[in-house]
Design a protein around this motif. Structure first.
Motif, short mmCIF file in Angstrom:
data_model
loop_
_atom_site.label_atom_id
_atom_site.label_comp_id
_atom_site.label_asym_id
_atom_site.label_seq_id
_atom_site.Cartn_x
_atom_site.Cartn_y
_atom_site.Cartn_z
N GLU A 1 0.85 -1.20 0.00
CA GLU A 1 0.00 0.00 0.00
C GLU A 1 0.88 1.24 0.00
N ALA A 2 0.38 2.33 -0.63
CA ALA A 2 1.15 3.58 -0.68
C ALA A 2 1.21 4.20 0.71
N VAL A 3 2.37 4.77 1.02
CA VAL A 3 2.56 5.47 2.30
C VAL A 3 2.70 6.96 2.01
N TYR A 4 1.91 7.78 2.69
CA TYR A 4 1.93 9.23 2.46
C TYR A 4 2.60 9.96 3.61
N ASP A 5 3.12 11.13 3.29
CA ASP A 5 3.64 12.03 4.33
C ASP A 5 2.50 12.98 4.71
N TYR A 6 1.71 12.59 5.70
CA TYR A 6 0.51 13.37 6.04
C TYR A 6 0.84 14.74 6.61
N GLN A 7 1.97 14.86 7.29
CA GLN A 7 2.36 16.17 7.83
C GLN A 7 2.57 17.17 6.70
N LYS A 8 3.24 16.68 5.66
CA LYS A 8 3.51 17.55 4.51
C LYS A 8 2.20 17.90 3.78
N ILE A 9 1.30 16.91 3.68
CA ILE A 9 0.02 17.14 3.00
C ILE A 9 -0.80 18.16 3.79
N LYS A 10 -0.78 18.01 5.10
CA LYS A 10 -1.54 18.91 5.97
C LYS A 10 -1.16 20.36 5.71
N LYS A 11 0.13 20.58 5.48
CA LYS A 11 0.59 21.96 5.22
C LYS A 11 0.23 22.40 3.82
N ALA A 12 0.09 21.45 2.90
CA ALA A 12 -0.09 21.81 1.49
C ALA A 12 -1.54 22.06 1.09
N ILE A 13 -2.52 21.49 1.82
CA ILE A 13 -3.90 21.68 1.37
C ILE A 13 -4.80 22.29 2.44
N SER A 14 -5.92 22.80 1.95
CA SER A 14 -6.95 23.35 2.84
C SER A 14 -8.29 23.15 2.15
N ARG A 15 -9.37 23.26 2.91
CA ARG A 15 -10.70 23.15 2.30
C ARG A 15 -10.84 24.16 1.16
N LYS A 16 -10.40 25.38 1.42
CA LYS A 16 -10.56 26.45 0.45
C LYS A 16 -9.81 26.15 -0.84
N LYS A 17 -8.60 25.68 -0.70
CA LYS A 17 -7.78 25.36 -1.87
C LYS A 17 -8.48 24.29 -2.73
N ILE A 18 -9.00 23.29 -2.07
CA ILE A 18 -9.69 22.22 -2.79
C ILE A 18 -10.94 22.75 -3.47
N GLU A 19 -11.72 23.54 -2.74
CA GLU A 19 -12.99 24.06 -3.29
C GLU A 19 -12.78 24.93 -4.52
N ASN A 20 -11.61 25.56 -4.61
CA ASN A 20 -11.35 26.44 -5.75
C ASN A 20 -10.86 25.70 -7.00
N ARG A 21 -10.64 24.39 -6.84
CA ARG A 21 -10.14 23.63 -7.99
C ARG A 21 -11.28 23.13 -8.89
N ASP A 22 -10.91 22.64 -10.08
CA ASP A 22 -11.89 22.09 -11.02
C ASP A 22 -12.64 20.93 -10.36
N GLU A 23 -13.88 20.73 -10.83
CA GLU A 23 -14.71 19.69 -10.23
C GLU A 23 -14.42 18.33 -10.85
N ASN A 24 -13.28 17.78 -10.49
CA ASN A 24 -12.96 16.39 -10.86
C ASN A 24 -12.16 15.79 -9.71
N LEU A 25 -11.86 14.51 -9.83
CA LEU A 25 -11.26 13.82 -8.68
C LEU A 25 -9.85 14.29 -8.33
N TRP A 26 -9.22 14.99 -9.26
CA TRP A 26 -7.85 15.45 -9.01
C TRP A 26 -7.80 16.63 -8.06
N ARG A 27 -8.98 17.13 -7.63
CA ARG A 27 -8.93 18.21 -6.64
C ARG A 27 -8.36 17.71 -5.31
N TYR A 28 -8.26 16.38 -5.17
CA TYR A 28 -7.65 15.81 -3.95
C TYR A 28 -6.28 15.20 -4.28
#
Lengths: 409, 93
Positions: free
Chosen positions: A32-59
């Motif tokens: 299974e893939a292992v993620y660096d969640y600390q780094k992800i936490k710093k990189a994204i926010s609800r707002k950032k996601i909401e402003n992206r195109d409406e497809n699955l790559w917003r995550y």
């Protein structure tokens, strides 16, 4: 970008590099893939996601790719339909349908996993993609592989419905119809995968591919206003989808996008192929393989690869599992269609009918927020309804004939 | 007569390339531990703390031991034991 640090065996924890591999060399467990969640936490926010195109790559930060997305650029972000009519029928106040009958481009949730798999296959430098499939996956690899410019080898059980074959063939892949059931097709493909350097999306690309299913969970939470539902009912074939939806809620909490991940996850299967539900009901983590016999062909995996993990996710979340007969499946499809105007494939009939049972048995209660996953379009399994519906009313082309009929309605 | 034990390809490195080795009758887990003396490393690949690993299937005369008596299954003289990684396909058998 790239937030995956490597692969890890789900059983013994041994670590591996990011490569097209899927099995632990030491103990044969899945990777299974292992993620660096600390780094992800710093990189994204609800707002950032909401402003992206409406497809699955917003995550995309929570998906196992290293560069920019290269396939499925229009996939995902399907409607979360507030299902008040169906809710009334089932006795639920707040019910939603996660409606992947309109997934782009091939009308099932497989467009999500394939988007991730093909992007990863490009990153690895493959020129040929392949899959073993009961239908939906075949359609998605055929279509998305065409757009992304891959050679495609698609292996299906020869007994598949005619309409499902057409929906792959139109994209002109090499379609190989194998004289055997899905488990046998899968076994053959493992052998082929060892011999040819191809990207088998559900074999050597599986650790990446499977992660695409999380996007159903991400979307449900975002569409509910960044809240996890109380209950989610998920159809089970290999069990991977259920495992990943549960993982999605937990990850969103981990990276600070959800306050709680309290969702109870419920497994839905057909009585004619119920190895996961049987394990849940018997409270044993040993999955006993069976020979499938059900109209829900997209769920007919008798020896589910992720069965144990699906069992574990259901138990960990406090959910349960239930099964329904072929007649109940057809009834579920018709109920969803006449109440919500959604034509689901047989697997959707399974989740709707299972939800009804879970409500009747008291597992799901009236005032909770419940989401039913409907993962594929009904036009793909039309045969399931042959002889199960009312006929049209035939008349002569004159007003008297029509009014005669009207009196009888 | 002894017990025939079939070894899958990925584990044949441990058995000097042999596809089939001989074991002693008794409980399955004891048979594995006994084989480990002759072929060091074999036991930890197929079991952990006395339990068969989840993604390793072991069959006795074609029957999955999970549906017999698991690790405690009694193996008799003349029985055939097959070790098969769950991923199977060409890789394992």
């Amino acid at each position: 970008m790239g937030y995956v640090t490597g692969l890890k065996c789900r059983e013994c924890g041994r670590q591996y590099e990011i490569e097209p591999i899927y099995v632990c060399e030491f103990c044969f467990g899945p990777l299974e893939a292992v993620y660096d969640y600390q780094k992800i936490k710093k990189a994204i926010s609800r707002k950032k996601i909401e402003n992206r195109d409406e497809n699955l790559w917003r995550y995309k930060e929570l998906l196992p790719i290293d560069k920019e997305p290269q396939a499925g650029l229009y996939s995902g972000f399907t409607p979360l339909v507030k299902a008040d009519n169906l809710g009334k029928e089932l006795g639920l106040k707040e019910l939603y349908i996660k409606d992947d009958t309109v997934a782009h481009p091939t009308f099932s949730f497989k467009d999500r996993v394939v988007a991730v798999a093909l992007t990863k296959a490009k990153e690895f430098g493959f020129d040929t993609v392949a899959c073993a499939s009961t239908g939906n996956l075949a359609h998605s690899v055929s279509a998305q592989g065409a757009k992304a410019g891959f050679n495609r080898f698609i292996f299906i059980p020869a007994t598949l419905e005619e309409s499902k074959i057409t929906s792959s063939l139109v994209f002109e892949p090499h379609l190989i119809a194998v004289d055997g059931n899905y488990d046998e097709v899968n076994r053959l493909c493992s052998e082929i995968a060892n011999r040819y350097r191809w990207a088998f999306v559900n074999i050597n690309i599986r650790p990446y591919y499977a992660e695409g299913s999380k996007t159903i969970g991400f979307e449900i939470a975002e569409q509910l206003g960044w809240k996890a539902p109380d209950n989610v009912v998920v159809p089970c074939a290999s069990g991977s989808l259920l495992t990943k939806i549960w993982k999605a809620f937990k990850e969103l909490k981990e990276v600070g996008l959800l306050r709680s991940a309290h969702t109870r996850v419920y497994a839905a299967q057909a009585t004619g192929c119920n190895p996961i539900v049987t394990a849940i009901k018997n409270d044993t983590d040993v999955i006993r393989p069976i020979k499938p016999d059900t109209i829900a062909k997209s769920l007919a995996i008798g020896n589910p690869a992720d069965g144990y993990y699906a069992y574990a996710a259901v138990k960990e979340s406090g959910g349960y599992g239930e099964e329904v007969t072929d007649d109940e499946i057809v009834e579920g499809m018709k109920l969803l269609a006449r109440t919500e105007g959604i034509f689901a494939e047989t697997a959707g009939g399974v989740t709707v009918a299972v939800t009804r049972k879970l409500v009747q048995q008291g597992y799901i209660s009236k005032n909770e927020v419940t989401v039913i996953c409907v993962t594929g379009n009904g036009l793909k399994t039309r045969e399931a309804l042959d002889g199960k519906m009312a006929s049209p009313i035939y008349i002569k082309p004159n007003i008297d004939a029509f009014e005669e009929v009207l009196k009888r309605i | 007569m002894a017990v025939k034990v079939r070894i899958p390809t990925p584990l044949q490195r441990l058995t000097e390339g042999k596809e089939e080795v001989e074991g002693k009758p008794g409980k399955l887990i004891d048979l594995i531990m006994e084989l480990d003396k002759q072929y060091p490393g074999l036991a930890e690949r197929v079991s952990e703390n006395g339990k068969i690993r989840r993604f390793v299937n072991i069959y006795v005369n074609e029957e999955d031991v999970r549906f017999l008596n698991a690790e405690e299954t009694e193996i008799k003289d003349g029985d055939e034991v097959s070790i098969v990684p769950a991923i199977a396909g060409g890789r394992g058998i």
